[in-house]
Motif scaffolding. Sequence first.
Motif, mmCIF file in Angstrom:
data_model
loop_
_atom_site.group_PDB
_atom_site.id
_atom_site.type_symbol
_atom_site.label_atom_id
_atom_site.label_comp_id
_atom_site.label_asym_id
_atom_site.label_seq_id
_atom_site.Cartn_x
_atom_site.Cartn_y
_atom_site.Cartn_z
ATOM 1 N N ASP A 134 59.156 20.063 -44.882
ATOM 2 C CA ASP A 134 58.999 19.551 -43.844
ATOM 3 C C ASP A 134 57.844 20.278 -43.409
ATOM 4 O OD1 ASP A 134 59.785 17.508 -44.446
ATOM 5 O OD2 ASP A 134 61.052 17.356 -42.500
ATOM 6 N N ALA A 135 58.050 21.469 -42.398
ATOM 7 C CA ALA A 135 57.333 22.525 -42.338
ATOM 8 C C ALA A 135 56.046 23.470 -43.027
ATOM 9 C CB ALA A 135 57.857 23.627 -41.696
ATOM 10 N N MET A 136 56.348 23.438 -44.119
ATOM 11 C CA MET A 136 55.179 23.243 -45.183
ATOM 12 C C MET A 136 54.312 22.322 -45.225
ATOM 13 S SD MET A 136 54.191 26.255 -46.855
ATOM 14 C CE MET A 136 55.604 27.428 -47.066
ATOM 15 N N PHE A 137 54.774 21.011 -45.361
ATOM 16 C CA PHE A 137 53.747 20.066 -45.549
ATOM 17 C C PHE A 137 53.148 20.012 -43.930
ATOM 18 C CE2 PHE A 137 52.220 15.705 -45.523
ATOM 19 C CZ PHE A 137 52.095 15.569 -46.145
ATOM 20 N N ALA A 138 53.678 20.246 -43.180
ATOM 21 C CA ALA A 138 52.869 20.241 -42.018
ATOM 22 C C ALA A 138 51.703 21.248 -42.316
ATOM 23 C CB ALA A 138 54.065 20.368 -40.418
ATOM 24 N N LEU A 139 52.273 22.260 -41.950
ATOM 25 C CA LEU A 139 51.121 23.323 -42.279
ATOM 26 C C LEU A 139 49.761 23.392 -42.962
ATOM 27 C CD1 LEU A 139 50.325 26.327 -41.575
ATOM 28 C CD2 LEU A 139 51.948 27.325 -42.780
ATOM 29 N N CYS A 140 50.348 22.687 -44.883
ATOM 30 C CA CYS A 140 49.179 22.741 -45.536
ATOM 31 C C CYS A 140 48.887 21.502 -45.637
ATOM 32 C CB CYS A 140 49.996 22.898 -47.067
ATOM 33 S SG CYS A 140 51.145 24.186 -47.434
ATOM 34 N N VAL A 141 49.387 19.899 -45.413
ATOM 35 C CA VAL A 141 48.955 19.276 -45.375
ATOM 36 C C VAL A 141 48.179 19.366 -44.001
ATOM 37 C CG1 VAL A 141 48.786 16.555 -46.244
ATOM 38 C CG2 VAL A 141 49.816 18.191 -47.083
ATOM 39 N N GLY A 142 49.094 18.676 -43.141
ATOM 40 C CA GLY A 142 48.099 18.428 -41.655
ATOM 41 C C GLY A 142 47.726 19.737 -41.153
ATOM 42 N N GLY A 143 47.744 20.880 -41.700
ATOM 43 C CA GLY A 143 46.653 21.948 -40.980
ATOM 44 C C GLY A 143 45.242 21.780 -41.998
ATOM 45 N N GLY A 144 45.089 21.761 -43.438
ATOM 46 C CA GLY A 144 44.676 21.371 -44.547
ATOM 47 C C GLY A 144 43.063 20.470 -44.507
ATOM 48 N N VAL A 145 44.204 19.647 -44.413
ATOM 49 C CA VAL A 145 43.361 18.260 -44.572
ATOM 50 C C VAL A 145 42.496 17.875 -42.437
ATOM 51 C CG1 VAL A 145 43.460 15.391 -44.302
ATOM 52 C CG2 VAL A 145 44.728 16.805 -45.581
ATOM 53 N N GLY A 146 43.720 18.143 -42.050
ATOM 54 C CA GLY A 146 42.945 17.941 -40.546
ATOM 55 C C GLY A 146 41.458 18.896 -40.284
ATOM 56 N N PHE A 147 41.649 20.109 -40.780
ATOM 57 C CA PHE A 147 41.043 21.285 -40.876
ATOM 58 C C PHE A 147 39.390 20.487 -41.519
ATOM 59 C CE2 PHE A 147 37.226 24.320 -42.729
ATOM 60 C CZ PHE A 147 37.136 25.283 -42.073
ATOM 61 N N TYR A 148 39.682 19.557 -43.072
ATOM 62 C CA TYR A 148 38.635 18.698 -43.565
ATOM 63 C C TYR A 148 38.231 17.837 -42.707
ATOM 64 C CZ TYR A 148 36.520 15.528 -46.332
ATOM 65 O OH TYR A 148 35.636 14.578 -46.376
ATOM 66 N N ASP A 149 38.588 16.979 -42.317
ATOM 67 C CA ASP A 149 38.342 16.054 -41.093
ATOM 68 C C ASP A 149 37.754 16.439 -39.806
ATOM 69 O OD1 ASP A 149 38.105 13.263 -40.841
ATOM 70 O OD2 ASP A 149 39.689 14.099 -39.227
ATOM 71 N N GLY A 150 37.779 17.941 -39.251
ATOM 72 C CA GLY A 150 36.792 18.515 -38.083
ATOM 73 C C GLY A 150 35.106 18.718 -39.079
ATOM 74 N N PHE A 151 35.663 19.075 -40.277
ATOM 75 C CA PHE A 151 34.995 20.562 -40.409
ATOM 76 C C PHE A 151 33.456 19.311 -41.450
ATOM 77 C CE2 PHE A 151 32.535 22.324 -43.958
ATOM 78 C CZ PHE A 151 32.921 23.434 -43.483
ATOM 79 N N LEU A 152 34.396 18.132 -41.729
ATOM 80 C CA LEU A 152 33.247 16.911 -42.709
ATOM 81 C C LEU A 152 33.749 15.572 -42.787
ATOM 82 C CD1 LEU A 152 30.730 17.246 -44.463
ATOM 83 C CD2 LEU A 152 32.273 17.528 -46.895
ATOM 84 N N GLY A 153 35.336 15.334 -43.111
ATOM 85 C CA GLY A 153 35.598 13.706 -43.047
ATOM 86 C C GLY A 153 35.655 13.333 -44.009
ATOM 87 N N THR A 185 45.088 12.442 -34.677
ATOM 88 C CA THR A 185 45.380 13.879 -33.892
ATOM 89 C C THR A 185 43.725 14.184 -34.227
ATOM 90 O OG1 THR A 185 47.622 13.053 -34.286
ATOM 91 C CG2 THR A 185 46.272 15.776 -33.980
ATOM 92 N N SER A 186 43.575 13.953 -35.264
ATOM 93 C CA SER A 186 42.284 15.082 -35.507
ATOM 94 C C SER A 186 40.362 13.953 -35.399
ATOM 95 C CB SER A 186 41.807 14.415 -38.067
ATOM 96 O OG SER A 186 41.858 14.425 -37.479
ATOM 97 N N ASN A 187 40.841 12.676 -34.826
ATOM 98 C CA ASN A 187 39.867 12.417 -34.109
ATOM 99 C C ASN A 187 39.520 12.010 -32.838
ATOM 100 O OD1 ASN A 187 38.996 10.806 -36.239
ATOM 101 N ND2 ASN A 187 40.217 8.776 -35.876
ATOM 102 N N ILE A 188 40.772 13.282 -32.576
ATOM 103 C CA ILE A 188 40.909 13.418 -30.294
ATOM 104 C C ILE A 188 40.352 15.246 -30.831
ATOM 105 C CG2 ILE A 188 42.176 13.811 -29.090
ATOM 106 C CD1 ILE A 188 41.574 11.186 -28.976
ATOM 107 N N ALA A 189 40.875 16.022 -31.360
ATOM 108 C CA ALA A 189 40.621 16.941 -31.390
ATOM 109 C C ALA A 189 38.893 17.611 -31.631
ATOM 110 C CB ALA A 189 41.552 18.170 -33.196
ATOM 111 N N ALA A 190 38.938 16.993 -32.699
ATOM 112 C CA ALA A 190 37.321 16.513 -33.029
ATOM 113 C C ALA A 190 36.272 15.728 -32.140
ATOM 114 C CB ALA A 190 36.584 16.303 -34.650
ATOM 115 N N LEU A 191 36.638 15.019 -31.502
ATOM 116 C CA LEU A 191 36.093 14.427 -30.379
ATOM 117 C C LEU A 191 36.180 15.068 -28.957
ATOM 118 C CD1 LEU A 191 35.027 11.579 -28.884
ATOM 119 C CD2 LEU A 191 36.848 11.060 -28.313
ATOM 120 N N LEU A 192 36.625 15.755 -28.233
ATOM 121 C CA LEU A 192 36.758 16.183 -27.769
ATOM 122 C C LEU A 192 35.313 17.956 -27.630
ATOM 123 C CD1 LEU A 192 40.703 17.852 -27.236
ATOM 124 C CD2 LEU A 192 39.176 16.339 -25.677
#
Length: 259
Positions: A134-153, A185-192
């Motif tokens: 779970d921790a690795m999934f959160a870091l790799c998928v949550g962090g990675g895909v979250g970065f992509y959503d804020g970056f491009l989407g 979560t990623s929407n809110i971060a980018a919206l801010l």
Amino acid sequence: MELSFDILLLLFAVAGIAGFIDAMAGGGGLITLPALLAAGIPPTQALATNKLQSSFGSFSASWYFVRRGVVKLSEMKLAIACTFIGSAAGAKSVQYIDTNILTSLIPLLLVAISIYFLLMPAAKDVKGKASLPDAMFALCVGGGVGFYDGFLGPGTGSIFALCFVAIAQLTLVEATAKTKILNFTSNIAALLSFILAGLPIWKLGLIMAVGGFIGARFGARVVVTKGQKWIRPLVIVMSMSMALKLLWEQHSQWLLSML
């Protein structure tokens, strides 16, 4: 800028339809963003206003899934934190990094996602053994895909859903529910970031947000009641639609010159 009542009503309806589809398969921005641009909203303000209204839709779907017990937030705290940080970092990085290479790769990724969901066996009623802790999934998928959503989407929901199904081995309904939590979560971060830059058109965004909220609520209900019967075809259709739209935007002049 001032928009007529008819245009506002049309955008309200468009947001409702987009919210309904987005709650099940992602890709609601394929509908709302072109509508905002067609209404004459400048591109940067259109992006910011779209993120504002879509945040309400993703919240509506997330809230419904949590209340119905499809997903537990206590089990997703690390993934939520990683996604928020990743999205905020992506929204900041897009100001300094050339997006051309990544933009060219996204349509290919979306086509691959479509093929995966088209060919995969029927989704299980119970989840299997995850490929990552779970921790690795959160870091790799949550962090990675979250970065992509804020970056491009484009395609974020489809990518999250694929990861939850293929890596976390969740059922399609649970994968869709957890996707909406991280999408919100990623929407809110980018919206801010957009709010700090003063970009959203608040009146328009909030009118569309009401439509998106209602549409997403109905979409989330369909996920719970209809499950795979509706989700799988919509993921395929929306992923392919996003891929074709991006390919057209990137290569339309070349394609037209060949005709």
